[in-house]
Design a protein around this motif. Structure first.
Motif, mmCIF file in Angstrom:
data_model
loop_
_atom_site.group_PDB
_atom_site.id
_atom_site.type_symbol
_atom_site.label_atom_id
_atom_site.label_comp_id
_atom_site.label_asym_id
_atom_site.label_seq_id
_atom_site.Cartn_x
_atom_site.Cartn_y
_atom_site.Cartn_z
ATOM 1 N N THR A 215 -5.339 -2.913 9.263
ATOM 2 C CA THR A 215 -5.782 -2.476 10.815
ATOM 3 C C THR A 215 -7.188 -2.793 10.636
ATOM 4 O O THR A 215 -7.764 -3.374 9.660
ATOM 5 N N PRO A 216 -8.031 -2.737 11.745
ATOM 6 C CA PRO A 216 -9.377 -3.135 11.675
ATOM 7 C C PRO A 216 -10.131 -2.269 10.787
ATOM 8 O O PRO A 216 -11.237 -2.816 10.264
ATOM 9 N N LEU A 217 -9.906 -0.918 10.375
ATOM 10 C CA LEU A 217 -10.681 -0.324 9.468
ATOM 11 C C LEU A 217 -10.097 0.287 8.205
ATOM 12 O O LEU A 217 -10.542 0.494 7.292
ATOM 13 N N ILE A 218 -8.595 -0.052 8.251
ATOM 14 C CA ILE A 218 -7.868 0.383 6.986
ATOM 15 C C ILE A 218 -6.810 -0.725 6.670
ATOM 16 O O ILE A 218 -6.406 -1.458 7.502
ATOM 17 N N GLN A 219 -6.833 -1.080 5.282
ATOM 18 C CA GLN A 219 -5.740 -2.016 4.674
ATOM 19 C C GLN A 219 -5.154 -1.194 3.511
ATOM 20 O O GLN A 219 -5.608 -0.603 2.645
ATOM 21 N N ARG A 220 -3.797 -1.573 3.545
ATOM 22 C CA ARG A 220 -2.914 -1.111 2.693
ATOM 23 C C ARG A 220 -1.805 -2.211 2.218
ATOM 24 O O ARG A 220 -1.563 -3.057 3.042
ATOM 25 N N LYS A 221 -1.627 -2.182 0.723
ATOM 26 C CA LYS A 221 -0.804 -3.369 0.399
ATOM 27 C C LYS A 221 0.420 -2.674 -0.612
ATOM 28 O O LYS A 221 0.116 -1.800 -1.349
ATOM 29 N N VAL A 222 1.628 -3.126 -0.535
ATOM 30 C CA VAL A 222 2.797 -2.869 -1.390
ATOM 31 C C VAL A 222 3.073 -4.104 -2.080
ATOM 32 O O VAL A 222 3.366 -5.159 -1.603
ATOM 33 N N VAL A 223 3.145 -3.958 -3.560
ATOM 34 C CA VAL A 223 3.412 -5.114 -4.323
ATOM 35 C C VAL A 223 4.872 -4.682 -5.101
ATOM 36 O O VAL A 223 4.487 -3.607 -5.593
ATOM 37 N N GLN A 224 5.683 -5.643 -4.779
ATOM 38 C CA GLN A 224 6.841 -5.420 -5.350
ATOM 39 C C GLN A 224 7.113 -5.985 -6.573
ATOM 40 O O GLN A 224 6.290 -6.891 -6.895
ATOM 41 N N GLU A 225 8.374 -5.785 -7.356
ATOM 42 C CA GLU A 225 8.454 -6.878 -8.624
ATOM 43 C C GLU A 225 8.974 -7.931 -8.505
ATOM 44 O O GLU A 225 9.514 -8.389 -7.231
ATOM 45 N N PRO A 226 8.788 -8.841 -9.312
ATOM 46 C CA PRO A 226 8.845 -10.253 -9.106
ATOM 47 C C PRO A 226 10.560 -10.524 -8.786
ATOM 48 O O PRO A 226 11.385 -9.704 -9.323
#
Length: 450
Positions: A215-226
């Motif tokens: 979002t313009p003010l918020i960032q979220r990230k999900v990192v999964q298993e390879p």
């Protein structure tokens, strides 16, 4: 709308925000609690209208440009909404002025989180993947229709740089951007559930999926298993038709990766004369399928294949396989070419090399025969020109220059002619009373007395 203190009880939260983190505007007024240290507000307004104006409890005004010089204020002004973050806001009743949409609600953005379905561990190159992500606000599902304007979902595959795989050092592949707009695989617009599809159109190897909510003010990230992306569980072998016979494309499945009885194949054939043909091969327990391809003699052929199957883990999938191409360069007597996405064995490679050597030998023989025939034709032309020049020279010498054909014969003939003319002259002079001695040195040319 009322802000929520981080120390407030669950009962207080339910009382202040009866419908989650959003409330109807009451005469465009809302209240911020004195215990709030930071609050993020989201206002939806008519598209293209100016940014809203916030009025503090003391009557002072906040405009979007104030964020340039105020560290306590962040303001993102878009075409249809304003996203505002206030730090240490003034407690008390606030007011918002602007072309707020009817039935619009002010949202207090709390702990935004992202839930994403896990990707399967075994994937194939060309496979179509369907992925679903859900956006939560303070652990609650967001049900505001305009919220989809604020959030984007991006899907990346990052190489693990494992030197045991072919994608070592490959970097990052950006594969998809999802929108909560109800298009494509997205079921409903504005429900904060992002559903989309993307194609694994990059090199096989080991990759780490990363799904980012922005979002313009918020960032979220999900990192999964390879996960491991493999080449499609199918190889090709092309049998070129003899003379006018049809070509045949043989598909061989890998039973260690896919269940052969579940495999359906369909696609299109593109011929050298720009014709197209649609084909479909039904399921079978056999690990080999054969496709007839009409023989249009020389030119380039292309085959596009779609696979619908179940892998060895029991997961159904769909994949667009890499396009298979082959070229016919000359009439075929007997030639077998073996081509595969991944060679099955050393014998396949040897068979393919023998076929290529045979084709090169045939082309060399044809070129040798053509060169020999051309040389013979040149020799005949040169010889014919020499004969014509010789005959022309003889005709010119004999008829135009009045010379004999053989120079020796010419001298003998000339002497005999001169001698004959001289004898005839002496005879004529004798008749006129002139005479000469036998030596031929004195000729009497005097006239008689008569």
């Amino acid at each position: 709308m009322l802000g929520v203190s981080t120390h407030a009880s669950e009962q207080e939260k339910l009382t202040l925000l009866a419908e989650g983190n959003e409330l109807p505007l009451l005469n465009n007024r809302f209240r911020i609690d004195h215990e709030i240290d930071k609050i993020t507000l989201l206002f939806f307004r008519r598209p293209g209208s100016p940014a809203v104006v916030l009025i503090r409890p003391d009557g002072s005004k906040l405009y979007a440009p104030h964020a340039l010089n105020d560290d306590q204020l962040q303001w993102h002004d878009e075409r249809g909404y304003d996203l505002i973050e206030l730090r240490n806001p003034m407690p008390g009743p606030w007011q918002v002025v602007g072309q707020i949409l009817p039935q619009s609600r002010i949202m207090v953005l709390g702990d935004i989180s992202l839930e994403v379905d896990a990707l399967p561990p075994l994937l194939f190159r060309g496979e179509i993947i369907k992925l679903t992500g859900r956006v939560l606000n303070d652990g609650e599902h967001v049900e505001v229709g305009h919220f989809q304007q604020v959030i984007n979902l991006q899907v990346d595959f990052v190489s693990t740089n494992n030197n045991e795989f072919t994608n070592f050092g490959a970097g990052t592949e950006h594969v998809a951007y999802f929108k909560d707009d109800g298009r494509g695989f997205d079921e409903r617009p504005g429900d904060a559930i992002f559903t989309g599809e993307f194609r694994l159109d990059f090199a096989p190897g080991q990759w780490r999926p990363e799904i980012a909510l922005t979002t313009p003010l918020i960032q979220r990230k999900v990192v999964q298993e390879p996960v491991v992306v493999k080449e499609p569980p199918l190889t090709y072998e092309l049998i070129k038709g003899e003379n006018d016979a049809d070509h045949e494309l043989v598909f061989r499945l890998d039973p260690e990766l896919v269940q052969p009885q579940s495999v359906l194949l369909q696609g299109r054939i593109f011929y050298p004369n720009n014709d197209e043909q649609v084909f479909s091969l039904p399921a079978s327990a056999l690990a080999e399928r054969r496709l007839k391809i009409s023989n249009y003699d020389r030119g380039r052929y292309e085959v596009e294949v779609e696979m619908f199957a179940t892998n060895i883990n029991g997961r159904e999938f769909m994949a667009y396989l890499p396009k298979h191409e082959f070229v016919i360069t000359q009439p075929i007597e007997r030639l077998v070419e073996s081509q595969a996405t991944t060679p099955n064995s050393e014998a396949d490679m040897q068979r393919a090399n023998l076929a290529l050597d045979e084709q090169d030998s045939l082309m060399t023989q044809e070129q040798s025969k053509g060169s020999q025939s051309l040389l013979e034709n040149i020799q005949l032309v040169v010889l014919a020109n020499l004969v014509i020049l010789f005959i022309g020279a003889v005709l010119i010498r004999v008829f135009l220059l009045k010379k004999p054909l053989v120079p020796g014969a010419n001298l003998l003939f000339w002497r005999k002619k001169q001698q004959g003319q001289l004898n005839a002259s002496q005879v004529n002079l004798g008749k006129n009373g002139s005479k000469s001695d036998k030596s031929g040195e004195i000729l009497n040319l005097s006239l008689s007395d008569d």
